[in-house]
Design a protein around this motif. Structure first.
Motif, PDB file in Angstrom:
ATOM      1  N   VAL A  56      14.797 -21.821 -16.204  1.00  0.00           N
ATOM      2  CA  VAL A  56      15.732 -21.839 -17.331  1.00  0.00           C
ATOM      3  C   VAL A  56      14.968 -22.149 -18.618  1.00  0.00           C
ATOM      4  O   VAL A  56      15.195 -21.534 -19.655  1.00  0.00           O
ATOM      5  CB  VAL A  56      16.860 -22.864 -17.082  1.00  0.00           C
ATOM      6  CG1 VAL A  56      17.729 -23.031 -18.315  1.00  0.00           C
ATOM      7  CG2 VAL A  56      17.696 -22.450 -15.889  1.00  0.00           C
ATOM      8  N   GLY A  57      14.050 -23.099 -18.546  1.00  0.00           N
ATOM      9  CA  GLY A  57      13.229 -23.435 -19.702  1.00  0.00           C
ATOM     10  C   GLY A  57      12.373 -22.265 -20.148  1.00  0.00           C
ATOM     11  O   GLY A  57      12.225 -22.005 -21.343  1.00  0.00           O
ATOM     12  N   LEU A  58      11.812 -21.549 -19.191  1.00  0.00           N
ATOM     13  CA  LEU A  58      10.987 -20.372 -19.498  1.00  0.00           C
ATOM     14  C   LEU A  58      11.799 -19.322 -20.241  1.00  0.00           C
ATOM     15  O   LEU A  58      11.377 -18.817 -21.287  1.00  0.00           O
ATOM     16  CB  LEU A  58      10.408 -19.783 -18.207  1.00  0.00           C
ATOM     17  CG  LEU A  58       9.584 -18.526 -18.395  1.00  0.00           C
ATOM     18  CD1 LEU A  58       8.117 -18.847 -18.155  1.00  0.00           C
ATOM     19  CD2 LEU A  58      10.036 -17.455 -17.455  1.00  0.00           C
ATOM     20  N   LEU A  59      12.973 -19.010 -19.715  1.00  0.00           N
ATOM     21  CA  LEU A  59      13.831 -18.013 -20.365  1.00  0.00           C
ATOM     22  C   LEU A  59      14.304 -18.474 -21.745  1.00  0.00           C
ATOM     23  O   LEU A  59      14.307 -17.691 -22.701  1.00  0.00           O
ATOM     24  CB  LEU A  59      15.041 -17.699 -19.484  1.00  0.00           C
ATOM     25  CG  LEU A  59      14.750 -16.875 -18.240  1.00  0.00           C
ATOM     26  CD1 LEU A  59      15.993 -16.777 -17.367  1.00  0.00           C
ATOM     27  CD2 LEU A  59      14.263 -15.499 -18.609  1.00  0.00           C
ATOM     28  N   ALA A  60      14.666 -19.738 -21.847  1.00  0.00           N
ATOM     29  CA  ALA A  60      15.133 -20.253 -23.132  1.00  0.00           C
ATOM     30  C   ALA A  60      14.006 -20.247 -24.161  1.00  0.00           C
ATOM     31  O   ALA A  60      14.208 -19.841 -25.307  1.00  0.00           O
ATOM     32  CB  ALA A  60      15.686 -21.667 -22.955  1.00  0.00           C
ATOM     33  N   GLY A  61      12.822 -20.679 -23.763  1.00  0.00           N
ATOM     34  CA  GLY A  61      11.688 -20.697 -24.687  1.00  0.00           C
ATOM     35  C   GLY A  61      11.310 -19.307 -25.155  1.00  0.00           C
ATOM     36  O   GLY A  61      11.054 -19.080 -26.344  1.00  0.00           O
ATOM     37  N   ALA A  62      11.279 -18.357 -24.228  1.00  0.00           N
ATOM     38  CA  ALA A  62      10.956 -16.978 -24.594  1.00  0.00           C
ATOM     39  C   ALA A  62      12.036 -16.384 -25.492  1.00  0.00           C
ATOM     40  O   ALA A  62      11.735 -15.676 -26.460  1.00  0.00           O
ATOM     41  CB  ALA A  62      10.774 -16.132 -23.340  1.00  0.00           C
ATOM     42  N   ALA A  63      13.290 -16.685 -25.184  1.00  0.00           N
ATOM     43  CA  ALA A  63      14.396 -16.159 -25.997  1.00  0.00           C
ATOM     44  C   ALA A  63      14.357 -16.715 -27.415  1.00  0.00           C
ATOM     45  O   ALA A  63      14.571 -15.979 -28.387  1.00  0.00           O
ATOM     46  CB  ALA A  63      15.728 -16.485 -25.329  1.00  0.00           C
ATOM     47  N   ILE A  64      14.074 -17.990 -27.544  1.00  0.00           N
ATOM     48  CA  ILE A  64      13.996 -18.596 -28.881  1.00  0.00           C
ATOM     49  C   ILE A  64      12.849 -17.997 -29.664  1.00  0.00           C
ATOM     50  O   ILE A  64      12.988 -17.674 -30.851  1.00  0.00           O
ATOM     51  CB  ILE A  64      13.872 -20.132 -28.765  1.00  0.00           C
ATOM     52  CG1 ILE A  64      15.181 -20.710 -28.239  1.00  0.00           C
ATOM     53  CG2 ILE A  64      13.489 -20.763 -30.107  1.00  0.00           C
ATOM     54  CD1 ILE A  64      15.096 -22.165 -27.819  1.00  0.00           C
TER      55      ILE A  64
END
Length: 72
Positions: A56-64
């Protein structure tokens, strides 16, 4: 809410085009490294925070990171 002109692309359209360009150009695209870095930072944050898992952190960081690149 302000209406966009029909010729102005939406944020979703801009994001899709950016992702396509990143896929075609790979690491030579200027957005690839910041988005990967954002994903890595998000994954580390997900590991350190008990509420969020690393995917979830990976996806959120990439999305941001992608959002900040497209919004410029």
């Amino acid at each position: 809410m302000a209406r966009q002109h029909p010729e102005e692309p939406t944020l979703v359209e801009l994001t899709i085009e950016e992702v396509k360009a990143m896929g075609k150009q790979g690491m030579s695209h200027p957005s690839t490294r910041p988005v990967l870095t954002g994903g890595a930072v998000g994954a580390v944050a997900g590991i350190l925070l008990p509420v969020v898992s690393w995917p979830v952190g990976l996806l959120a960081g990439a999305a941001i990171a992608l959002y900040t690149r497209v919004k410029r």
